[in-house]
Design an enzyme around this catalytic site. Structure first.
Site, PDB file in Angstrom:
ATOM      1  N   CYS A  83       0.833  -1.201   0.000  1.00 43.84           N
ATOM      2  CA  CYS A  83       0.000   0.000   0.000  1.00 43.84           C
ATOM      3  C   CYS A  83       0.870   1.255   0.000  1.00 43.84           C
ATOM      4  CB  CYS A  83      -0.992  -0.043   1.154  1.00 43.84           C
ATOM      5  SG  CYS A  83      -2.307   1.200   1.018  1.00 43.84           S
ATOM      6  N   HIS A 192      -4.064  -4.599  -0.541  1.00 45.84           N
ATOM      7  CA  HIS A 192      -3.810  -5.128   0.793  1.00 45.84           C
ATOM      8  C   HIS A 192      -3.876  -6.653   0.783  1.00 45.84           C
ATOM      9  CE1 HIS A 192      -3.930  -1.340   3.126  1.00 45.84           C
ATOM     10  NE2 HIS A 192      -4.768  -0.939   2.177  1.00 45.84           N
ATOM     11  N   GLU A 194      -2.995  -8.631   3.068  1.00 54.71           N
ATOM     12  CA  GLU A 194      -3.408  -9.086   4.397  1.00 54.71           C
ATOM     13  C   GLU A 194      -4.920  -9.026   4.586  1.00 54.71           C
ATOM     14  OE1 GLU A 194      -3.160  -4.637   4.930  1.00 54.71           O
ATOM     15  OE2 GLU A 194      -2.141  -6.170   3.722  1.00 54.71           O
TER      16      GLU A 194
END
Length: 214
Positions: A83, A192, A194
């Protein structure tokens, strides 16, 4: 056991990055969230995340005392930018405008209002938020086992505009843009992983396994 440092320079909620890395690393790597330059230097691999406004992220990085360690890590060990951490690797951002680290040539640009029109003529919102397809431009070890067209989660108003041919993954909103770039030991991704379910965890697991070579 290898050590993976997740850089904490005071920007963003890093809980999900830490938990996801710990999950995929299991007993093969020790994952540490750190704001210590010496720990970053001693790590085998480095994850450089970020969240929020680019000027604020750059200011916090400058003040944190870890900028030099991050730059050195980017030259010599497997390095994952996520990011705003990925955006900081470019020379400059239109958000601010802000000078950044200059690891990659090029800048980070805002989605232009005049191009934010979908195929059916609807106005598209900025920031770009939600799940978007990822298209393989060229193979990379971190994309092993991830299908072309797999969806990842985005939250951003700006995207990479590299001067060199370093894009490995593209997305579209509504035009194609570089969603992940790579050179030598560095892989940097705008979205992202995650927060991107199984596909994102697969990318992070691939990073745990990666030796930093293409």
């Amino acid at each position: 056991m290898q050590k993976i440092a997740i850089v904490d320079y005071g920007m963003g909620n890093l809980h999900s990055v830490v938990k996801s890395m710990q999950l995929v690393a299991a007993d093969r790597a020790a994952v540490m969230l750190t704001a210590d330059a010496a720990e970053i230097a001693a790590a085998d691999k480095v994850v450089f995340p970020g969240q929020g406004a680019m000027p604020d992220c750059m200011a916090h990085l400058e003040e944190s005392g870890v900028k030099a360690a991050v730059l050195k890590a980017a030259t010599e060990k497997p390095f994952l930018g996520i990011c705003v951490g990925a955006q900081l690797l470019f020379e400059r951002s239109e958000e601010g405008p802000t000078d950044s680290l200059g690891v990659f040539g090029g800048q980070v640009i805002r989605f232009p209002a005049e191009r934010m029109v979908g195929a059916d003529g609807e106005k598209l919102k900025v920031p770009h938020m939600g799940w978007n397809e990822m298209f393989i431009k060229r193979d990379h070890p971190l994309w092993t086992g991830i299908a072309d067209g797999e969806r990842f989660y985005f939250v951003h108003s700006y995207h990479f505009a590299p001067t060199d041919d370093i894009a490995v993954i593209e997305s579209a909103y509504p035009y194609r843009f570089a969603a992940a770039v790579a050179r030598d030991n560095i892989f940097a991704i705008q979205c992202h992983p995650e927060k991107s379910a199984d596909a994102g965890l697969k990318l992070l697991k691939n990073f745990v396994d990666w030796d930093g070579r293409r």
